[in-house]
Design a protein around this motif. Sequence first.
Motif, PDB file in Angstrom:
ATOM      1  N   ASP A 115       0.825  -1.214   0.000  1.00  0.00           N
ATOM      2  CA  ASP A 115       0.000   0.000   0.000  1.00  0.00           C
ATOM      3  C   ASP A 115       0.855   1.259   0.000  1.00  0.00           C
ATOM      4  O   ASP A 115       0.574   2.236   0.704  1.00  0.00           O
ATOM      5  CB  ASP A 115      -0.958   0.003   1.199  1.00  0.00           C
ATOM      6  CG  ASP A 115      -2.107   0.986   1.006  1.00  0.00           C
ATOM      7  OD1 ASP A 115      -2.466   1.225  -0.163  1.00  0.00           O
ATOM      8  OD2 ASP A 115      -2.626   1.507   1.996  1.00  0.00           O
ATOM      9  N   LYS A 190      -2.558  10.005  -0.317  1.00  0.00           N
ATOM     10  CA  LYS A 190      -3.008   9.069   0.709  1.00  0.00           C
ATOM     11  C   LYS A 190      -3.438   9.839   1.942  1.00  0.00           C
ATOM     12  O   LYS A 190      -2.692  10.652   2.490  1.00  0.00           O
ATOM     13  CB  LYS A 190      -1.892   8.090   1.059  1.00  0.00           C
ATOM     14  CG  LYS A 190      -2.347   6.901   1.891  1.00  0.00           C
ATOM     15  CD  LYS A 190      -1.211   5.909   2.063  1.00  0.00           C
ATOM     16  CE  LYS A 190      -1.680   4.660   2.788  1.00  0.00           C
ATOM     17  NZ  LYS A 190      -0.565   3.689   2.967  1.00  0.00           N
ATOM     18  N   GLN A 193      -5.304   6.293   5.443  1.00  0.00           N
ATOM     19  CA  GLN A 193      -5.061   4.937   4.947  1.00  0.00           C
ATOM     20  C   GLN A 193      -5.820   4.594   3.665  1.00  0.00           C
ATOM     21  O   GLN A 193      -6.039   3.422   3.362  1.00  0.00           O
ATOM     22  CB  GLN A 193      -5.401   3.905   6.041  1.00  0.00           C
ATOM     23  CG  GLN A 193      -4.661   4.104   7.338  1.00  0.00           C
ATOM     24  CD  GLN A 193      -3.148   4.135   7.152  1.00  0.00           C
ATOM     25  OE1 GLN A 193      -2.596   3.290   6.452  1.00  0.00           O
ATOM     26  NE2 GLN A 193      -2.481   5.092   7.783  1.00  0.00           N
ATOM     27  N   SER A 194      -6.223   5.595   2.902  1.00  0.00           N
ATOM     28  CA  SER A 194      -6.883   5.351   1.620  1.00  0.00           C
ATOM     29  C   SER A 194      -6.388   6.373   0.604  1.00  0.00           C
ATOM     30  O   SER A 194      -5.971   7.476   0.962  1.00  0.00           O
ATOM     31  CB  SER A 194      -8.409   5.430   1.763  1.00  0.00           C
ATOM     32  OG  SER A 194      -8.811   6.731   2.154  1.00  0.00           O
ATOM     33  N   TRP A 195      -6.435   5.987  -0.675  1.00  0.00           N
ATOM     34  CA  TRP A 195      -5.953   6.843  -1.745  1.00  0.00           C
ATOM     35  C   TRP A 195      -7.112   7.597  -2.381  1.00  0.00           C
ATOM     36  O   TRP A 195      -8.185   7.021  -2.602  1.00  0.00           O
ATOM     37  CB  TRP A 195      -5.230   6.011  -2.803  1.00  0.00           C
ATOM     38  CG  TRP A 195      -3.952   5.408  -2.301  1.00  0.00           C
ATOM     39  CD1 TRP A 195      -3.792   4.168  -1.761  1.00  0.00           C
ATOM     40  CD2 TRP A 195      -2.673   6.036  -2.287  1.00  0.00           C
ATOM     41  NE1 TRP A 195      -2.478   3.977  -1.411  1.00  0.00           N
ATOM     42  CE2 TRP A 195      -1.759   5.103  -1.716  1.00  0.00           C
ATOM     43  CE3 TRP A 195      -2.191   7.282  -2.685  1.00  0.00           C
ATOM     44  CZ2 TRP A 195      -0.416   5.388  -1.551  1.00  0.00           C
ATOM     45  CZ3 TRP A 195      -0.850   7.569  -2.518  1.00  0.00           C
ATOM     46  CH2 TRP A 195       0.016   6.633  -1.965  1.00  0.00           C
ATOM     47  N   GLN A 234     -12.616   7.928  -4.508  1.00  0.00           N
ATOM     48  CA  GLN A 234     -12.690   9.060  -3.595  1.00  0.00           C
ATOM     49  C   GLN A 234     -11.887  10.238  -4.134  1.00  0.00           C
ATOM     50  O   GLN A 234     -10.867  10.077  -4.806  1.00  0.00           O
ATOM     51  CB  GLN A 234     -12.170   8.636  -2.221  1.00  0.00           C
ATOM     52  CG  GLN A 234     -12.242   9.714  -1.154  1.00  0.00           C
ATOM     53  CD  GLN A 234     -11.684   9.222   0.163  1.00  0.00           C
ATOM     54  OE1 GLN A 234     -11.313   8.051   0.278  1.00  0.00           O
ATOM     55  NE2 GLN A 234     -11.611  10.098   1.137  1.00  0.00           N
TER      56      GLN A 234
END
Length: 533
Positions: A115, A190, A193-195, A234
């Motif tokens: 990740d 990022k 914890q998400s892109w 997102q």
Amino acid sequence: MREKSYSLAVCSTLQSKLYDSDLYMSVEPQLETDMIPAVILMIIFWSTDLQAQSVSPPDLQAQSVSPPAQYSVRLVDGTTSCSGTVEVFYRGEWLGLCSEWWSMKVTKVLFRELDCGNVVSESRGPLAEDGRRGVRIFSRCRGHESSITQCDIIGGRGACNGRYYHHVTCSESVRLVDGAGLCSGRVEVKSDQSWASVCEADFDRQDAEVVCGELGCGAPAALQGGLYGGGEGQTSDKEFQCKGKESLLLDCDTSDRENNTCLPGNAVGLTCSEPDDVRLVGGGSRCAGVVERYDQGEWRTVGSDWNQRDVAAVVCRQLGCGSTVSVLPGNTTRGFGVSCSGSESSLRECSRSYDLSPGLTVICSDLLVQPDISLTDSMGGVSRGHQGPEVFRGYSFTITCSTQPQYTGGSFLLTFTGSNRTQTQPAVNHSAAFLFPAADDSHQGNYRCVYDNHVFSHNFSSESELLSLTVTASRLTAFIIIIVVVLLILLTAITTFYLYYMATMRKRREQCEQHGSSCQRQCHGDGLSELQS
């Protein structure tokens, strides 16, 4: 516990019977009969005891942690969570990865599994000690897999034989996705914890400069919304306010987006130029010579064993030197070997090895630098106009072609776009002058210098920019025309004034004649006074 004591008693009895020789000899037939049920009972009791010992309490089972899956990967001894030496979990233990060839496609999959963002650099890690075990994996990844386990893997554990482990570095908080290479794609950051994609309105060129530098690329070349897809997931709600000098995007100031909407297709796409880490030396030109790449603080020779033409194509493309003209093998070097398919945008996207490989001498098509073209005169007949240089009709002028001192010899061809007329002269001291004794209307048009030279057993040429020339009237002629125009304007003004005066006097005289002799005397007197004044 009772069964265990009984089994010990049986063993003690058997031992006493076996080691009493006199008794053994006298009761041998009876002993054989008695030992059979005893041995069976002893085996049953031992197996029961082992089973009881192997059963763990429920609370201990809950506390146990399952080992990592086969071929799981991790990075150790790095400065960040996305950098370090690559280790692979193989047959119950973590081992350093020490395969002979390291593919950038494998690196992409590795960081996707961890990740992390884009690959920034990859190099040799710590030297494996002699006899220290590692794992040598031959994996074929296509680059889109989410885990190493999805690649075709042939693995085996053994000594690394003095080879180096692999050390890799990747960005932690920014990446470019769906691009043609490592330096292009849709910008994603990022957060939590998400892109998330970045909206075009929240990103400018200074932000792009920081991202390109963080990813180990060159300066920004293109910045446009929707360039690499609109971003289906997102979208970040932050607006970046970089100054262009920060080393990381997270070091830049941010603010909440005023309008918390980003129209579909407006996710920003970024194209950075390729890093300046490849060069050709010893060929007299930036587009010819021995291939070198900047690696771990120094320039190292690049070699290849078989697909040398593909490697050369990538080198010429990265340097902006056109296509490959020739590839010559050089001396075997301890730099590093590369293997390319020929479609990569930069050399760092190719597979690499630190084994001995023959060096490469590459010659690209854009070998010669672009020549210069200029206009001069010795009589003052050249001037600078709104549309470019101007030459007065009848004056002489000279067009000079010149180039940098790369190679001796060669020739210049002067082309004229207004007709099929061309002139050729040899290059003397890397230049040539084309004299035109008297300019006329036929000389008006666009000129270009073409430099030709025969180097490395091939013919090369390079063209200058266009020179647009306008032919106008001479200064003397222009001055005479201006004087004539001024005189005509003055003559017209005087004539107009005289005719107006004469018409006015005639009108007054007619009025006086109508009112008698006294009025006529007054009119004549007024006219006389006006004439006298």
